[in-house]
Design an enzyme around this catalytic site. Structure first.
Site, PDB file in Angstrom:
ATOM      1  N   ARG A  47       0.851  -1.171   0.000  1.00 51.06           N
ATOM      2  CA  ARG A  47       0.000   0.000   0.000  1.00 51.06           C
ATOM      3  C   ARG A  47       0.893   1.229   0.000  1.00 51.06           C
ATOM      4  O   ARG A  47       1.669   1.423   0.932  1.00 51.06           O
ATOM      5  CB  ARG A  47      -0.868  -0.044   1.264  1.00 51.06           C
ATOM      6  CG  ARG A  47      -2.055   0.844   1.219  1.00 51.06           C
ATOM      7  CD  ARG A  47      -2.943   0.553   2.397  1.00 51.06           C
ATOM      8  NE  ARG A  47      -2.379   1.035   3.650  1.00 51.06           N
ATOM      9  CZ  ARG A  47      -3.112   1.531   4.646  1.00 51.06           C
ATOM     10  NH1 ARG A  47      -4.408   1.582   4.524  1.00 51.06           N
ATOM     11  NH2 ARG A  47      -2.553   1.934   5.753  1.00 51.06           N
TER      12      ARG A  47
ATOM     13  N   ASP B 169       0.420  -2.133  12.311  1.00 47.47           N
ATOM     14  CA  ASP B 169       0.819  -2.634  10.991  1.00 47.47           C
ATOM     15  C   ASP B 169       1.056  -4.139  11.099  1.00 47.47           C
ATOM     16  O   ASP B 169       2.032  -4.587  11.708  1.00 47.47           O
ATOM     17  CB  ASP B 169       2.089  -1.905  10.530  1.00 47.47           C
ATOM     18  CG  ASP B 169       2.459  -2.286   9.106  1.00 47.47           C
ATOM     19  OD1 ASP B 169       2.528  -3.497   8.803  1.00 47.47           O
ATOM     20  OD2 ASP B 169       2.675  -1.377   8.292  1.00 47.47           O
TER      21      ASP B 169
ATOM     22  N   THR C 287      -0.491   7.619  -1.159  1.00 49.20           N
ATOM     23  CA  THR C 287      -1.794   7.609  -1.857  1.00 49.20           C
ATOM     24  C   THR C 287      -2.750   6.581  -1.257  1.00 49.20           C
ATOM     25  O   THR C 287      -3.944   6.621  -1.530  1.00 49.20           O
ATOM     26  CB  THR C 287      -1.594   7.239  -3.335  1.00 49.20           C
ATOM     27  OG1 THR C 287      -1.083   5.880  -3.390  1.00 49.20           O
ATOM     28  CG2 THR C 287      -0.617   8.176  -4.026  1.00 49.20           C
TER      29      THR C 287
ATOM     30  N   ASP D   8       4.466  -5.600   9.820  1.00 47.95           N
ATOM     31  CA  ASP D   8       5.585  -5.270  10.709  1.00 47.95           C
ATOM     32  C   ASP D   8       5.529  -6.095  11.989  1.00 47.95           C
ATOM     33  O   ASP D   8       6.564  -6.528  12.505  1.00 47.95           O
ATOM     34  CB  ASP D   8       5.553  -3.776  11.065  1.00 47.95           C
ATOM     35  CG  ASP D   8       6.131  -2.924   9.946  1.00 47.95           C
ATOM     36  OD1 ASP D   8       6.811  -3.476   9.071  1.00 47.95           O
ATOM     37  OD2 ASP D   8       5.882  -1.710   9.957  1.00 47.95           O
TER      38      ASP D   8
END
Ligand code: PRP
Ligand code: URA
Length: 212
Positions: A104, A203, A108, A206
């Site tokens: 991703r 995340d 944006t 991560d």
């Protein structure tokens, strides 16, 4: 609108709380992600067709049931989807595994495909696309677009499975792919201004791979 199944089970809720806790270690995060994925497999395979088979027990001949029909493929969206694969394979060890790599773009929030390797007969299989997070929905929509448009998988053969979803992303996904059933372990409150799920778990990639 596509089917939406939200898990409602104390075991899954308990394990999700462990994932959400920022103090959970990478090792435990990985283990629990696989455990939830294994539990979700029970629900996402609920509509598999059965066929009758004749066997002999130690006592008699008998007609019993076994899973019939199309073979399965698990397609993790890289990276974080990898964290769900082993748990699902614990339940369906013969499934094939394909990979779709998407990241991703943090500016944006649009998904960018960087890798794709799928079983050659993917269009004949029941396909479970897996990713722990469905946030804006962009990555999930793009992965299904790739399967349907490039790899000719009938959309009704596909299910999308994630751990934590945002309502905005689910709505967008269902509009884009009304034939694809969605299985989520938890529907959270909202997205923040950076496209992160609130309360979420941070995340996922991560946390699974320890790259924070
Ligand atoms: C995360 C997550 C999803 C995506 C969800 O991946 O694993 O793939 O974001 O966001 P979206 O619904 O707004 O598209 P990320 O892009 O961080 O890549 P990673 O798995 O390599 O960490
Ligand atoms: N991707 C993640 O890993 N977490 C989020 O909250 C949103 C997107």
């Amino acid at each position: 609108m596509s089917k939406l199944v939200i898990m409602d089970h104390p075991m899954i809720k308990h394990k999700l709380t462990i994932l959400r806790n920022k103090n959970t270690s990478t090792q435990e995060f990985r283990t629990v992600t696989n455990e939830i994925s294994m539990l979700m497999t029970y629900e996402m395979t609920r509509d598999l067709p059965l066929e009758e088979v004749e066997i002999e027990t130690p006592l008699v001949k008998t007609t019993q049931e076994q899973i019939a029909g199309k073979k399965m493929a698990i397609i993790p969206i890289l990276r974080a989807g990898l964290g769900m694969v082993d748990g699902i394979l614990t339940m369906v060890p013969a499934a094939r595994v394909g990979h779709i790599g998407l990241y991703r773009d943090e500016e944006t929030l649009e998904p960018v495909e960087y890798f794709s390797k799928l079983p050659t007969d993917i269009e004949e299989r029941r396909v479970f696309v897996v990713d722990p997070m469905l946030a804006t929905g962009g990555s999930a929509i793009e992965a299904i677009n790739s399967l349907v448009e490039t790899h000719k998988v009938p959309s009704e053969n596909i299910k999308f499975v994630c751990l934590v979803a945002a309502p905005e992303g689910v709505k967008k996904f269902q509009e884009a792919h009304p034939d694809v059933a969605v299985y989520v372990a938890a529907m959270d409150e909202k997205l923040d201004e950076n496209g992160y799920i609130i309360p979420g778990l941070g995340d996922a990639g991560d946390r699974i791979f320890g790259t924070e």
